[in-house]
Design a protein around this motif. Sequence first.
Motif, PDB file in Angstrom:
ATOM      1  N   ALA A   1       0.858  -1.185   0.000  1.00  0.00           N
ATOM      2  CA  ALA A   1       0.000   0.000   0.000  1.00  0.00           C
ATOM      3  C   ALA A   1       0.890   1.228   0.000  1.00  0.00           C
ATOM      4  CB  ALA A   1      -0.860   0.005   1.257  1.00  0.00           C
ATOM      5  N   PRO A   2       0.418   2.321  -0.571  1.00  0.00           N
ATOM      6  CA  PRO A   2       1.189   3.554  -0.455  1.00  0.00           C
ATOM      7  C   PRO A   2       1.205   3.985   1.010  1.00  0.00           C
ATOM      8  CG  PRO A   2      -0.941   3.955  -1.509  1.00  0.00           C
ATOM      9  CD  PRO A   2      -0.808   2.475  -1.326  1.00  0.00           C
ATOM     10  N   ASP A   3       2.263   4.631   1.413  1.00  0.00           N
ATOM     11  CA  ASP A   3       2.366   5.069   2.804  1.00  0.00           C
ATOM     12  C   ASP A   3       1.366   6.168   3.099  1.00  0.00           C
ATOM     13  OD1 ASP A   3       4.443   3.323   3.381  1.00  0.00           O
ATOM     14  OD2 ASP A   3       5.985   4.770   2.810  1.00  0.00           O
ATOM     15  N   VAL A   4       0.613   5.996   4.167  1.00  0.00           N
ATOM     16  CA  VAL A   4      -0.317   7.025   4.623  1.00  0.00           C
ATOM     17  C   VAL A   4       0.515   8.215   5.090  1.00  0.00           C
ATOM     18  CG1 VAL A   4      -2.032   7.597   6.388  1.00  0.00           C
ATOM     19  CG2 VAL A   4      -2.048   5.337   5.316  1.00  0.00           C
ATOM     20  N   VAL A   5       0.089   9.406   4.748  1.00  0.00           N
ATOM     21  CA  VAL A   5       0.786  10.613   5.205  1.00  0.00           C
ATOM     22  C   VAL A   5       0.304  10.869   6.628  1.00  0.00           C
ATOM     23  CG1 VAL A   5       1.227  13.059   4.767  1.00  0.00           C
ATOM     24  CG2 VAL A   5       0.885  11.495   2.846  1.00  0.00           C
ATOM     25  N   GLU A   6       1.038  10.304   7.596  1.00  0.00           N
ATOM     26  CA  GLU A   6       0.616  10.356   8.988  1.00  0.00           C
ATOM     27  C   GLU A   6       0.770  11.746   9.602  1.00  0.00           C
ATOM     28  OE1 GLU A   6       2.432   7.244  11.262  1.00  0.00           O
ATOM     29  OE2 GLU A   6       1.641   5.686   9.953  1.00  0.00           O
ATOM     30  N   GLU A   7       1.771  12.493   9.158  1.00  0.00           N
ATOM     31  CA  GLU A   7       1.989  13.823   9.722  1.00  0.00           C
ATOM     32  C   GLU A   7       0.790  14.711   9.405  1.00  0.00           C
ATOM     33  OE1 GLU A   7       5.033  17.554   9.298  1.00  0.00           O
ATOM     34  OE2 GLU A   7       5.818  15.544   8.989  1.00  0.00           O
ATOM     35  N   GLY A   8       0.132  15.197  10.438  1.00  0.00           N
ATOM     36  CA  GLY A   8      -1.024  16.070  10.279  1.00  0.00           C
ATOM     37  C   GLY A   8      -2.321  15.336   9.957  1.00  0.00           C
ATOM     38  N   LEU A   9      -2.300  13.998   9.977  1.00  0.00           N
ATOM     39  CA  LEU A   9      -3.489  13.224   9.627  1.00  0.00           C
ATOM     40  C   LEU A   9      -4.669  13.551  10.536  1.00  0.00           C
ATOM     41  CD1 LEU A   9      -4.939  11.022   7.997  1.00  0.00           C
ATOM     42  CD2 LEU A   9      -3.966   9.332   9.563  1.00  0.00           C
ATOM     43  N   ASP A  10      -4.445  13.556  11.838  1.00  0.00           N
ATOM     44  CA  ASP A  10      -5.540  13.828  12.764  1.00  0.00           C
ATOM     45  C   ASP A  10      -6.147  15.207  12.512  1.00  0.00           C
ATOM     46  OD1 ASP A  10      -5.038  11.346  13.795  1.00  0.00           O
ATOM     47  OD2 ASP A  10      -4.303  12.041  15.724  1.00  0.00           O
TER      48      ASP A  10
ATOM     49  N   GLU B   1     -14.298   8.192   0.672  1.00  0.00           N
ATOM     50  CA  GLU B   1     -13.502   8.971  -0.273  1.00  0.00           C
ATOM     51  C   GLU B   1     -12.883  10.193   0.415  1.00  0.00           C
ATOM     52  OE1 GLU B   1     -14.097  11.431  -4.426  1.00  0.00           O
ATOM     53  OE2 GLU B   1     -15.431   9.758  -4.007  1.00  0.00           O
ATOM     54  N   ASP B   2     -13.644  10.873   1.265  1.00  0.00           N
ATOM     55  CA  ASP B   2     -13.114  12.024   2.012  1.00  0.00           C
ATOM     56  C   ASP B   2     -11.937  11.592   2.881  1.00  0.00           C
ATOM     57  OD1 ASP B   2     -15.146  13.694   1.009  1.00  0.00           O
ATOM     58  OD2 ASP B   2     -16.454  13.292   2.736  1.00  0.00           O
ATOM     59  N   VAL B   3     -12.110  10.471   3.544  1.00  0.00           N
ATOM     60  CA  VAL B   3     -11.078   9.960   4.451  1.00  0.00           C
ATOM     61  C   VAL B   3      -9.809   9.604   3.678  1.00  0.00           C
ATOM     62  CG1 VAL B   3     -10.487   8.019   5.955  1.00  0.00           C
ATOM     63  CG2 VAL B   3     -12.671   9.191   6.229  1.00  0.00           C
ATOM     64  N   VAL B   4      -9.971   8.927   2.565  1.00  0.00           N
ATOM     65  CA  VAL B   4      -8.803   8.526   1.767  1.00  0.00           C
ATOM     66  C   VAL B   4      -8.074   9.758   1.241  1.00  0.00           C
ATOM     67  CG1 VAL B   4      -8.079   7.312  -0.324  1.00  0.00           C
ATOM     68  CG2 VAL B   4      -9.680   6.228   1.251  1.00  0.00           C
ATOM     69  N   LYS B   5      -8.813  10.788   0.849  1.00  0.00           N
ATOM     70  CA  LYS B   5      -8.170  12.030   0.408  1.00  0.00           C
ATOM     71  C   LYS B   5      -7.365  12.653   1.548  1.00  0.00           C
ATOM     72  CE  LYS B   5     -11.220  13.329  -3.356  1.00  0.00           C
ATOM     73  NZ  LYS B   5     -12.205  14.305  -3.863  1.00  0.00           N
ATOM     74  N   ALA B   6      -7.866  12.564   2.765  1.00  0.00           N
ATOM     75  CA  ALA B   6      -7.128  13.093   3.917  1.00  0.00           C
ATOM     76  C   ALA B   6      -5.908  12.231   4.230  1.00  0.00           C
ATOM     77  CB  ALA B   6      -8.041  13.176   5.140  1.00  0.00           C
ATOM     78  N   MET B   7      -5.995  10.938   3.969  1.00  0.00           N
ATOM     79  CA  MET B   7      -4.876  10.043   4.235  1.00  0.00           C
ATOM     80  C   MET B   7      -3.751  10.225   3.226  1.00  0.00           C
ATOM     81  SD  MET B   7      -7.050   6.601   5.192  1.00  0.00           S
ATOM     82  CE  MET B   7      -5.640   5.505   5.270  1.00  0.00           C
ATOM     83  N   TYR B   8      -4.099  10.611   1.995  1.00  0.00           N
ATOM     84  CA  TYR B   8      -3.124  10.769   0.907  1.00  0.00           C
ATOM     85  C   TYR B   8      -3.307  12.139   0.246  1.00  0.00           C
ATOM     86  CZ  TYR B   8      -2.848   5.746   1.531  1.00  0.00           C
ATOM     87  OH  TYR B   8      -2.692   4.494   2.073  1.00  0.00           O
ATOM     88  N   PRO B   9      -3.062  13.221   0.979  1.00  0.00           N
ATOM     89  CA  PRO B   9      -3.306  14.550   0.409  1.00  0.00           C
ATOM     90  C   PRO B   9      -2.430  14.808  -0.818  1.00  0.00           C
ATOM     91  CG  PRO B   9      -2.006  14.738   2.408  1.00  0.00           C
ATOM     92  CD  PRO B   9      -2.429  13.298   2.290  1.00  0.00           C
ATOM     93  N   GLY B  10      -3.075  15.255  -1.884  1.00  0.00           N
ATOM     94  CA  GLY B  10      -2.348  15.616  -3.093  1.00  0.00           C
ATOM     95  C   GLY B  10      -1.855  14.455  -3.939  1.00  0.00           C
TER      96      GLY B  10
ATOM     97  N   GLY C   1      -3.467   7.897  21.019  1.00  0.00           N
ATOM     98  CA  GLY C   1      -2.344   8.440  20.259  1.00  0.00           C
ATOM     99  C   GLY C   1      -2.662   8.838  18.831  1.00  0.00           C
ATOM    100  N   GLY C   2      -3.932   8.856  18.473  1.00  0.00           N
ATOM    101  CA  GLY C   2      -4.323   9.270  17.132  1.00  0.00           C
ATOM    102  C   GLY C   2      -4.715   8.094  16.255  1.00  0.00           C
ATOM    103  N   VAL C   3      -5.117   8.418  15.040  1.00  0.00           N
ATOM    104  CA  VAL C   3      -5.621   7.414  14.103  1.00  0.00           C
ATOM    105  C   VAL C   3      -4.561   6.369  13.781  1.00  0.00           C
ATOM    106  CG1 VAL C   3      -6.405   7.074  11.721  1.00  0.00           C
ATOM    107  CG2 VAL C   3      -7.353   8.931  13.088  1.00  0.00           C
ATOM    108  N   ALA C   4      -3.363   6.819  13.432  1.00  0.00           N
ATOM    109  CA  ALA C   4      -2.315   5.887  13.020  1.00  0.00           C
ATOM    110  C   ALA C   4      -1.979   4.901  14.145  1.00  0.00           C
ATOM    111  CB  ALA C   4      -1.068   6.646  12.593  1.00  0.00           C
ATOM    112  N   GLU C   5      -1.830   5.407  15.347  1.00  0.00           N
ATOM    113  CA  GLU C   5      -1.485   4.535  16.476  1.00  0.00           C
ATOM    114  C   GLU C   5      -2.636   3.602  16.830  1.00  0.00           C
ATOM    115  OE1 GLU C   5       0.917   2.650  19.024  1.00  0.00           O
ATOM    116  OE2 GLU C   5       1.485   4.142  17.531  1.00  0.00           O
TER     117      GLU C   5
END
Length: 174
Positions: free
Chosen positions: A51-60, A73-82, A134-138
Motif C-alpha cells: 500500500a502507499p504510505d499514509v501521510v501520517e503527519e497532520g493526519l488527525d 472517499e473524504d477519508v482517503v483524500k485526507a490520508m493521501y493529500p495531493g 495516540g491518534g488514528v495511526a497509532e
Amino acid sequence: MRMRARSVAVAAMATMAMGLAAPMATASEFDRQQQKETTQAVEALQASDQAPDVVEEGLDERLSQLPPDRTLEDVVKAMYPGDEAAQQAVLNKLTGMSTAGFWDQTWKYTKCAAYVSLLFVPGAKAYRAIKALGGVAETARLLIGAGNAADFLEIAGGVGSQIIGAGGIAKNCF
C-alpha cells in the motif's frame, strides 16, 4: 471573399508556427499525459502488494476538518493529500476487492486506518478514545497488533470499547 479566407488560414498557420496557439494544445496534451500517468500509477499500486504510505503527519488535523457525514472517499483524500493516484488505488482496493489473503500488513493497516478515520469526528466518544490512544495511526496499529477484539480491549482499556463497537472496525482491522 476567397482572399479573406486564405488570409485567415495563413494567419492561423502563422499563429501556430509562432507558438501562440500551442498553450491550448499543450494544456490538452498535458491533461491527457497526466491522466495516463495517473492511470498507470493506479494500476501499478493495485497490482502491488504494498500500500502507499499514509501521510501520517497532520493526519488527525486533516481528519478533524472533515464534515461529520464524511465518506470513505473524504477519508482517503485526507490520508493521501495531493496524491490522486494513491487515493484512487486505495479506494479501488477498499471498495472493490475483499478476498481473504489479499491484504498484507501494509494494506491491512491502510484499510484499518481508513475505517478508524471514519470515527474521527470531533466531540464524539470514539474521537476522544482515538486521541487518548495516540491518534488514528497509532489506534490502527494497536488494532492490527491486537489481532482480536478481546486483546484490543485489554491493551486499550476502557477507551477501547468506544472503538470496538463501531461499524466496520472488527471486520476491517482484525
